[in-house]
Design an enzyme around this catalytic site. Sequence first.
Site, PDB file in Angstrom:
ATOM      1  N   CYS A  50       0.815  -1.219   0.000  1.00  0.00           N
ATOM      2  CA  CYS A  50       0.000   0.000   0.000  1.00  0.00           C
ATOM      3  C   CYS A  50       0.844   1.262   0.000  1.00  0.00           C
ATOM      4  O   CYS A  50       0.331   2.341  -0.290  1.00  0.00           O
ATOM      5  CB  CYS A  50      -0.944   0.008   1.202  1.00  0.00           C
ATOM      6  SG  CYS A  50      -0.108  -0.037   2.802  1.00  0.00           S
ATOM      7  N   GLY A 189     -13.259  -6.189   3.112  1.00  0.00           N
ATOM      8  CA  GLY A 189     -12.103  -6.946   2.644  1.00  0.00           C
ATOM      9  C   GLY A 189     -11.778  -8.039   3.645  1.00  0.00           C
ATOM     10  O   GLY A 189     -12.170  -7.968   4.818  1.00  0.00           O
ATOM     11  N   SER A 192      -4.869  -9.809   4.079  1.00  0.00           N
ATOM     12  CA  SER A 192      -3.952  -9.728   5.216  1.00  0.00           C
ATOM     13  C   SER A 192      -4.142  -8.442   6.016  1.00  0.00           C
ATOM     14  O   SER A 192      -4.151  -8.460   7.245  1.00  0.00           O
ATOM     15  CB  SER A 192      -2.507  -9.832   4.730  1.00  0.00           C
ATOM     16  OG  SER A 192      -2.220  -8.818   3.775  1.00  0.00           O
TER      17      SER A 192
END
Length: 441
Positions: A50, A189, A192
């Site tokens: 990200c 979502g 992870s």
Amino acid sequence: MSLLAVGLSHRTTPVALLERVTVSGDALVKLLHDVRQDENVAEALVVSTCNRVEVYAAVDRFHGGVTAVTNLLAVHSGLPTGQLADHLYVHYQERAVQHLFSVACGLDSMVVGEGQILGQIRSALRLAQDEGTAGTILNELAQHALRVGKRAHAETGIDQAGASLVGVGLTLAERVIGPIAGRRALVVGAGSMSSLAAATLSRAGVTDIVIANRTFERAVRLAGIVGGRAVESAAVQAELARADLVISCVGAGHRSITVEMVETAMRGRHDALFLLDLALPHDVDPGVRALPEVTLVDLESMQRSGLGSDDPSEAVTDGGRGRAIGDVRRIIAEEAAAYLDAERASVVTPTVIALRSMAAGVVEAEIGRLMSRLPELDGRVRDEVTQTVRRVVDKLLHEPTVRIKKLAASPGGDQYAEALRELFDLDPAAPEAVSRMEADQ
């Protein structure tokens, strides 16, 4: 073959631009193969998270490798090469090793010391292995980086040097909506980052955690772990109306939460809604900031708040945290030196094997010639002569091979290997050298 790292991160790039470069799924696989297929590149590995996109490559030529990777990043992001190049950093050989080790330890993260990057590097390595783009060089480098990261977390207080992005986001949430214990949260979502978010919410005392995901089975699995509820993605609209806090971590390339969805959810409500968008590309439409009683925090606003300082130590005011960062930097320097020494020493190994293979061939030929001329020698004498000659040759070669390995570990050590090849007319790629090496292993 040399090591090259080309990338951009939250330290060098506005989040809006970084969002356009970030790749995942099929696009990541394609970038990986496109890099590997370039004539300058022998191996490739891509770390895409990200807040960073970095390409690690084993290359024959530095400039050709940099140009190839830069152009491919531009093509995949749809950005002009010149605009992208302004934000890229390039590391070569020692600097590339040190950089990856720093990344693995969390020193280059938006929040210093976060441990999630280790899983991201592990995933990047696994993908490169599965796709056949990582060979010996990048496999060994990435595995070493993972060990360095684990060591840093085990031996220092770097874990406490900074909270995770989720933890920072929740701290900001409490400034807006008050204590989050007992609140209702929606996590969009089930990857992870979403798992980390859900676990953090659970530890913080959030009593109602809803997991929404396109693949319902994954939502059910994560909800079961944190004691929450699972819903289909279609239920996000309804859950927005009931949630106090929303964390979205999808990054699918389209808006999972639109202005219209939030506007509808806020009708009839009189309390605040806090949204934390941890995805790249962004999940939540930035336009929701214009809605009353709605607060949106995303990676870009975190960057503006100072979490993306160019020097991690600038964000550390506590002496203990400063010492932890110093300890990690010492570990990185130590491990990078050890890795580079081992890599330089490995360059001479084929030459040493070729030398010993040649010597063994000479010994066997001469022993054979001697035995043919003295057929009357009994078996015991034959064995003793053979062992004696072999010991003499081994002793003659022992010191030179030890010395060449030590010299090879120093900068420019490959020149000693070249000299050895020239003096003895060695071919490290000769079949007998390879077969002997495999037999010894």
